[in-house]
Every structure is written in structure tokens, then in C-alpha cells.
Scaffold this motif. Structure first.
Motif, PDB file in Angstrom:
ATOM      1  N   HIS A 106       0.825  -1.205   0.000  1.00 55.86           N
ATOM      2  CA  HIS A 106       0.000   0.000   0.000  1.00 55.86           C
ATOM      3  C   HIS A 106       0.860   1.256   0.000  1.00 55.86           C
ATOM      4  O   HIS A 106       0.596   2.217  -0.744  1.00 55.86           O
ATOM      5  N   ALA A 156      -0.433  -1.903  -6.883  1.00 54.89           N
ATOM      6  CA  ALA A 156      -1.768  -1.811  -6.278  1.00 54.89           C
ATOM      7  C   ALA A 156      -2.538  -3.106  -6.479  1.00 54.89           C
ATOM      8  O   ALA A 156      -3.296  -3.531  -5.596  1.00 54.89           O
ATOM      9  N   CYS A 157      -2.353  -3.754  -7.623  1.00 54.00           N
ATOM     10  CA  CYS A 157      -3.005  -5.044  -7.867  1.00 54.00           C
ATOM     11  C   CYS A 157      -2.492  -6.086  -6.875  1.00 54.00           C
ATOM     12  O   CYS A 157      -3.280  -6.855  -6.302  1.00 54.00           O
ATOM     13  N   ARG A 184      -1.210  -5.406  -3.947  1.00 51.09           N
ATOM     14  CA  ARG A 184      -1.746  -5.016  -2.630  1.00 51.09           C
ATOM     15  C   ARG A 184      -3.174  -5.525  -2.448  1.00 51.09           C
ATOM     16  O   ARG A 184      -3.514  -6.091  -1.408  1.00 51.09           O
ATOM     17  N   ASP A 185      -4.011  -5.336  -3.468  1.00 52.65           N
ATOM     18  CA  ASP A 185      -5.408  -5.746  -3.350  1.00 52.65           C
ATOM     19  C   ASP A 185      -5.529  -7.256  -3.175  1.00 52.65           C
ATOM     20  O   ASP A 185      -6.365  -7.740  -2.403  1.00 52.65           O
ATOM     21  N   TYR A 186      -4.681  -7.999  -3.886  1.00 49.86           N
ATOM     22  CA  TYR A 186      -4.738  -9.457  -3.768  1.00 49.86           C
ATOM     23  C   TYR A 186      -4.171  -9.916  -2.425  1.00 49.86           C
ATOM     24  O   TYR A 186      -4.685 -10.848  -1.803  1.00 49.86           O
ATOM     25  N   ALA A 233      -4.348  -8.163   0.265  1.00 48.69           N
ATOM     26  CA  ALA A 233      -5.404  -7.830   1.221  1.00 48.69           C
ATOM     27  C   ALA A 233      -6.511  -8.871   1.203  1.00 48.69           C
ATOM     28  O   ALA A 233      -7.059  -9.237   2.252  1.00 48.69           O
ATOM     29  N   ALA A 234      -6.851  -9.360   0.015  1.00 51.03           N
ATOM     30  CA  ALA A 234      -7.873 -10.399  -0.086  1.00 51.03           C
ATOM     31  C   ALA A 234      -7.403 -11.696   0.568  1.00 51.03           C
ATOM     32  O   ALA A 234      -8.184 -12.401   1.218  1.00 51.03           O
ATOM     33  N   SER A 239      -7.334  -2.987   6.145  1.00 55.15           N
ATOM     34  CA  SER A 239      -7.560  -1.566   5.893  1.00 55.15           C
ATOM     35  C   SER A 239      -6.318  -0.796   6.312  1.00 55.15           C
ATOM     36  O   SER A 239      -5.633  -1.180   7.265  1.00 55.15           O
ATOM     37  N   ALA A 288     -15.633  -7.401   2.130  1.00 52.98           N
ATOM     38  CA  ALA A 288     -14.386  -8.010   1.671  1.00 52.98           C
ATOM     39  C   ALA A 288     -14.613  -9.444   1.221  1.00 52.98           C
ATOM     40  O   ALA A 288     -14.070  -9.882   0.201  1.00 52.98           O
TER      41      ALA A 288
END
Length: 323
Positions: free
Chosen positions: A93, A145-146, A148-150, A152-153, A164, A252
Motif C-alpha cells: 500500500h 496496487a493489484c 496489494r489488493d490481492y 489484502a484479499a 484496511s 471483503a
């Protein structure tokens, strides 16, 4: 991003999966080369090197998060696995945020060059160089960012909680073709930023108190709403405990876009009421309001006054459900 998570435990399994698996659409898109002569700083030499292989980036992202959960599972360090994983996601992030800021500086440089453009060969070369830098930074930011999102998932799949961050984004006839291209570039980047920060879909607003234990009562109702409104966007009052935390975890898990409305500290005691008015300004198609403080009572009154279809829950409802 819809993905079935797996537990990966050995390097041999990792290598086999990397060789055999294809990447999700999100990774394929984020790891596609979009600019020739890639550079991330004016001092860097341009490079034509490829992006990392999308499938390998996806698997590596999952592996780095899951490794610590697997390593610490059933040991005395198990309670801190989520802290390590949270920090890893946060590192993605932070880097994505830094790249975004560097791209913004490049955008300001482009604007200055557009404003001062005189049509000379030197000016056009500087402009093209600035565009390449900005485009390269955007490309790098999208890839990180991709990841990071994965990550986070994956964190959410392991912990049951959402990840978060610690703190909640003119053309004249005198211009040459290169300058016009630059203005088009800026407009496209601006629209892209708007799209990324303004999820499209029917809005369902959600608010509740921090003293709430009955997860199923709320998630069952959210499931019912999503079945009727599959493209819904959930807007919450962004509290870290109780009802809003339950709603965030549900979002989420189900892949539902979430807009977290934090308080504007400059408004003082009126901040919570102003936030409620913001929520109603989204023109929600439904609302879920759980008993909490006077702010939830205020929101309930606004919802009723606007005639928004609503679901109201009292503290007594969860006690009855839990009994």
C-alpha cells in the motif's frame, strides 16, 4: 477479484503452480506493458524490459502472505501472524501510494510544459519525456496496487477480517499535435482516477453502533440485499468495531465495493450529522441502520423522511437471535 484461495506449503508446489497456472484478469491487465521506453525517474535509463509474468506475480503475492500463517499455525506465535501479514499488505500500500505521488508530480510537470510550450523541438522532447515518466509511474503503481489488493484479499481469507490502511484520491490553434496529445493524456489520467475512486452501482448505506456481537443477523440481511442488488456498492460510517466492522468484513468476503465515510474533524460536534447527510446524498436504494448512538437515530429519521427502503435492527434483536 474473485479467486479460490488455496494453502501452498512447499517450494516445489509453488514452482509447479507457477509453471501451470494462468493469472486472473486483474493481474493480466495490471502486468501488461503499456509504454515503450519505461523509466521511473528522469535520471534512469529507459528500458524495454518486460513486466513480471502475471501468473507468477499473483502466486508470489499469495505465497508471501500465506507463508507466515502456515509457519505460525499451531505454534505459540500463531496470534501474531495477522500482524506480520498486515504489515506486508501495508508495504504494498505504501509503495503504491508513493508511486501515485510521484506520478502526480510528473503530471504537474506536464501541465507546466503544456502551458509554456512554444512548439520547439526541445520543448516537445521535454514534454514527451515527462509523459513517458508519468505513464511509466502509473503502470508501476497499477501493478503494485493489484498485488496489494490481492494480498489484502488473502489476508481477509485467512483472518475473516478486511485489511484496511491505518488512515482512510483547453486547446487552441497555436498548440502543436504533441501538446494536444499531452492534454488528452492528462484528461484520460484524471478520468481514470475518478473512476477508481467512484465505484459505480446502486448504493446501500449501512450504520450501526460499536456494541454488536451477532454477525449472522447482519450478514444474512446483507446477503439478501446483494441477491436483489448484485451490483450494489456498500457505504458505511467507517467505525472499526461493531456493526461497521461486520459490514466491512462482509464486503471483503463478497467482493462488494465499500465506501467508508469517516468523520470530518473540522466540523466538531456536527461531524457525525454531516456524515449522515452525505450518506443520504448518495441517493441510496436501501439502508441498514442498527441501534447505536444518537447518530444512528438521526440517520434513521433521515432515511424514513426520504422514503428509502430500510432495515432497522435493535440491540434487543441480536439478543433474541443469540438466545
Amino acid at each position: 477479484m474473485t479467486k479460490t484461495f488455496r494453502s501452498v506449503r512447499t517450494t516445489a508446489e509453488i514452482a509447479e503452480l507457477m509453471a501451470a497456472e494462468t493469472a486472473s484478469d486483474a493481474f493480466e491487465q495490471a502486468f501488461t506493458e503499456t509504454v515503450d521506453g519505461f523509466r521511473m525517474d528522469y535520471a534512469d535509463e529507459e528500458t524495454g524490459a518486460d513486466m513480471p509474468i502475471a501468473a507468477q506475480a499473483e502466486l508470489a503475492t499469495e505465497m508471501v502472505i500465506r507463508t507466515f500463517f502456515d509457519l505460525f499455525r499451531d505454534t505459540r506465535l500463531e496470534p501474531i501472524a495477522d500482524r506480520i501479514a498486515w504489515g506486508i499488505v501495508h508495504s504494498f500500500h505504501k509503495v503504491a501510494d508513493q508511486l501515485d505521488g510521484e506520478a502526480d508530480k510528473a503530471v504537474r510537470k506536464i501541465k507546466e510544459l503544456v502551458h509554456d510550450a512554444d512548439g520547439s523541438e526541445i520543448a516537445m522532447a521535454e514534454l514527451e519525456e515527462a509523459q513517458t515518466l508519468c505513464h511509466s509511474l502509473d503502470e508501476a503503481r497499477d501493478a503494485i496496487a493489484c498485488m496489494r489488493d490481492y494480498a489484502a484479499a488473502t489476508f481477509s481469507a485467512e483472518t475473516g477480517r478486511p485489511w484496511s490502511p491505518p488512515r482512510g484520491s483547453l486547446v487552441s490553434s497555436k498548440r502543436t499535435a504533441s501538446v494536444v496529445a499531452a492534454t488528452d493524456f492528462l484528461a484520460a489520467r484524471r478520468q481514470r482516477r475518478i473512476d477508481a475512486h467512484a465505484p459505480q452501482g446502486p448504493v446501500v448505506i449501512f450504520s450501526g453502533g460499536q456494541l454488536w456481537e451477532d454477525h449472522e443477523l447482519l450478514t444474512d440481511r446483507l446477503d439478501e440485499i446483494k441477491a436483489r442488488v448484485p451490483q450494489m456498492v456498500l457505504a458505511t460510517t467507517a467505525q472499526s468495531k461493531g456493526c461497521d466492522a461486520i459490514a466491512a468484513a462482509w464486503a471483503a468476503r463478497t467482493g462488494t465495493p465499500l465506501i467508508a465515510f469517516t468523520l470530518n474533524g473540522k466540523l466538531g460536534q456536527r461531524a457525525g450529522f454531516a456524515r449522515n447527510e452525505q450518506l443520504l446524498g448518495l441517493r441510496p436504494v436501501e439502508a441498514v441502520v442498527c441501534e447505536g448512538s444518537g447518530l444512528q437515530s438521526h440517520l434513521a429519521r433521515l432515511v424514513r423522511a426520504k422514503g428509502v427502503p430500510a432495515h432497522f435492527f435493535r440491540l434487543a434483536d441480536q439478543r433474541a437471535a443469540a438466545a
